[in-house]
Design an enzyme around this catalytic site. Structure first.
Site, PDB file in Angstrom:
ATOM      1  N   LYS A  14       0.775  -1.362   0.029  1.00  0.00           N
ATOM      2  CA  LYS A  14      -0.035   0.148  -0.204  1.00  0.00           C
ATOM      3  C   LYS A  14       0.751   1.133   0.066  1.00  0.00           C
ATOM      4  CE  LYS A  14      -2.409  -0.810   3.612  1.00  0.00           C
ATOM      5  NZ  LYS A  14      -1.922  -2.226   4.333  1.00  0.00           N
TER       6      LYS A  14
ATOM      7  N   ARG B 225      -9.517   1.184   9.468  1.00  0.00           N
ATOM      8  CA  ARG B 225      -9.168  -0.059   9.929  1.00  0.00           C
ATOM      9  C   ARG B 225     -10.171  -0.786  10.707  1.00  0.00           C
ATOM     10  NH1 ARG B 225      -3.249   0.740   9.274  1.00  0.00           N
ATOM     11  NH2 ARG B 225      -2.175  -0.858   9.982  1.00  0.00           N
TER      12      ARG B 225
ATOM     13  N   ARG C 262      12.266  -4.242  12.769  1.00  0.00           N
ATOM     14  CA  ARG C 262      11.392  -3.278  13.638  1.00  0.00           C
ATOM     15  C   ARG C 262      10.493  -4.484  14.519  1.00  0.00           C
ATOM     16  NH1 ARG C 262       8.084   0.310   9.598  1.00  0.00           N
ATOM     17  NH2 ARG C 262       6.313  -0.694  10.392  1.00  0.00           N
TER      18      ARG C 262
ATOM     19  N   ARG D 213      11.879  -8.018   6.221  1.00  0.00           N
ATOM     20  CA  ARG D 213      12.367  -6.530   6.203  1.00  0.00           C
ATOM     21  C   ARG D 213      13.442  -6.280   7.042  1.00  0.00           C
ATOM     22  NH1 ARG D 213       6.674  -3.225   6.609  1.00  0.00           N
ATOM     23  NH2 ARG D 213       5.903  -3.855   4.539  1.00  0.00           N
TER      24      ARG D 213
ATOM     25  N   ARG E 175      -0.666  -9.261  13.432  1.00  0.00           N
ATOM     26  CA  ARG E 175      -1.121  -8.065  12.647  1.00  0.00           C
ATOM     27  C   ARG E 175      -2.160  -8.576  11.385  1.00  0.00           C
ATOM     28  NH1 ARG E 175       4.143  -5.009  10.550  1.00  0.00           N
ATOM     29  NH2 ARG E 175       2.615  -3.715   9.769  1.00  0.00           N
TER      30      ARG E 175
HETATM   31  P1  AMP Z   1       0.884   0.406   9.550  1.00  0.00           P
HETATM   32  O1  AMP Z   1       2.285   1.044   9.215  1.00  0.00           O
HETATM   33  O2  AMP Z   1      -0.163   1.069   8.911  1.00  0.00           O
HETATM   34  O3  AMP Z   1       1.033  -1.054   9.475  1.00  0.00           O
HETATM   35  O4  AMP Z   1       0.795   0.634  11.139  1.00  0.00           O
HETATM   36  C1  AMP Z   1       1.396   0.251  11.964  1.00  0.00           C
HETATM   37  C2  AMP Z   1       0.723   0.176  13.157  1.00  0.00           C
HETATM   38  O5  AMP Z   1       0.012   1.720  13.389  1.00  0.00           O
HETATM   39  C3  AMP Z   1      -0.405  -0.782  13.130  1.00  0.00           C
HETATM   40  O6  AMP Z   1      -0.198  -2.080  13.644  1.00  0.00           O
HETATM   41  C4  AMP Z   1      -1.414  -0.159  14.425  1.00  0.00           C
HETATM   42  O7  AMP Z   1      -0.942  -0.354  15.694  1.00  0.00           O
HETATM   43  C5  AMP Z   1      -1.051   1.414  14.278  1.00  0.00           C
HETATM   44  N1  AMP Z   1      -2.166   1.909  13.283  1.00  0.00           N
HETATM   45  C6  AMP Z   1      -1.933   2.570  12.111  1.00  0.00           C
HETATM   46  N2  AMP Z   1      -3.170   2.891  11.579  1.00  0.00           N
HETATM   47  C7  AMP Z   1      -4.084   2.597  12.366  1.00  0.00           C
HETATM   48  C8  AMP Z   1      -5.568   2.701  12.694  1.00  0.00           C
HETATM   49  N3  AMP Z   1      -6.102   3.422  11.515  1.00  0.00           N
HETATM   50  N4  AMP Z   1      -6.181   2.255  13.806  1.00  0.00           N
HETATM   51  C9  AMP Z   1      -5.319   1.844  14.611  1.00  0.00           C
HETATM   52  N5  AMP Z   1      -4.114   1.670  14.598  1.00  0.00           N
HETATM   53  C10 AMP Z   1      -3.522   1.757  13.825  1.00  0.00           C
END
Ligand code: AMP
Length: 224
Positions: free
Chosen positions: A16, A91, A163, A130, A174
Site C-alpha cells: 500500500k 481499519r 522493527r 524486512r 497483525r
Molecule cells: P501500518 O504502518 O499502517 O501497518 O501501522 C502500524 C501500526 O500503527 C499498526 O499495527 C497499528 O498499531 C497502528 N495503526 C496504524 N493505523 C491505524 C488505524 N487506522 N487504527 C488503529 N491503529 C492503527
C-alpha cells in the site's frame, strides 16, 4: 475537476505504501498514512506517540478514539481540499463510519476504496524479511532487496534492525487483527459500490497500472 478522495485497503505488506507514494505524487494529493503519523509521534515522544506505543509494538490497533480525531483533522486541512489518499485508515467499521460522517459534513464523498489483496503466507515472507536503517528509515529485504553487506546499510553503514512490528510473531498478530477488524470493510465498501479490487501479488508496476486504469474509468463515469 471533482476531488479525488481515496482509501487504500489491504493486509500489512500488500504494498500500500509503495502504491500510495506513486499515486499521490501523480495526482498531487497528500498521502495520509496513519502508520507514518503514529511512528513520527512515537519518535517525537508526543502524547499521541506515548499512547500508541504499546499497541503498535504488539501489532494491535490503537483505540479508535485515539486515531479518528487525528485523521479527521488532517483531511480538513488545506492541502487535502482537492483530495487525499488514506493509507492504513480506516481499519475498523467505527473508523469508516467516522470518515463517512466527516466527508458528508464537508459535502464531499469517497471516490473509491482500493483493495490490494495478498495471501497471508506471502505477507509473512515479505514483512518478516524486512530490515530497516533505524537512522534514515531506509528499508531492505533479506531475500528481495538485500544490502551489499549483510545487516549493514549501503548508504551510511548503520547496522540494520528488524522493527518490533516486523517480527514474524507480530506479523501473525497483525494479520489476525486485519482479518477480524479490517477485512469487514471490504464488504462495507462493496455494499456502497466503492470497492475496487487489485491483485497485490503482481509486480508494483502492474498493480500501479491497474489502479491507474481503474481510476481513469471511474473519472470517465463521473463525467458522463
Ligand atoms: P501500518 O504502518 O499502517 O501497518 O501501522 C502500524 C501500526 O500503527 C499498526 O499495527 C497499528 O498499531 C497502528 N495503526 C496504524 N493505523 C491505524 C488505524 N487506522 N487504527 C488503529 N491503529 C492503527
Amino acid at each position: 475537476m471533482a476531488d479525488l478522495n481515496l482509501i487504500l485497503l489491504g493486509p500489512p505488506g500488500a504494498g500500500k505504501g509503495t502504491q500510495a507514494a506513486q499515486l499521490t505524487n501523480e495526482f498531487g494529493i497528500p498521502h495520509i498514512s496513519t502508520g507514518d503519523i503514529l511512528r513520527a509521534a512515537l519518535a517525537n515522544e508526543t502524547t499521541l506517540g506515548k499512547e500508541a506505543k504499546r499497541y503498535m509494538d504488539a501489532g494491535e490497533l490503537v483505540p479508535d478514539e485515539v486515531i479518528i480525531g487525528v485523521v479527521l483533522e488532517r483531511i480538513a486541512e488545506d492541502d487535502a481540499r482537492d483530495g487525499f489518499l488514506l493509507d492504513g485508515f480506516p481499519r475498523t467499521v467505527a473508523q469508516a463510519d467516522a470518515l463517512g460522517g466527516e466527508l458528508a459534513q464537508l459535502d464531499r464523498r469517497l471516490t473509491a476504496a482500493l483493495l490490494i489483496d495478498v495471501p497471508d503466507d506471502i505477507v509473512v515472507k515479505r514483512i518478516s524479511g524486512r530490515r530497516t536503517n533505524p537512522r534514515t528509515g531506509r528499508i531492505y529485504h533479506v531475500d528481495f532487496d538485500p544490502p551489499k553487506q549483510e545487516g549493514i546499510c549501503d548508504e551510511d553503514g548503520t547496522e540494520l534492525i528488524q522493527r518490533d512490528d516486523d517480527k514474524e510473531e507480530t506479523v501473525r498478530t497483525r494479520l489476525t487483527v486485519y482479518h477480524e477488524q479490517t477485512a469487514p470493510l471490504i464488504d462495507y465498501y462493496d455494499e456502497r459500490g466503492l470497492l475496487c479490487h487489485f491483485d497485490g501479488t503482481a509486480s508494483p508496476r502492474e498493480v500501479h497500472a491497474h489502479i491507474r486504469s481503474t481510476l481513469a474509468t471511474l473519472k470517465l463515469e463521473d463525467e458522463l
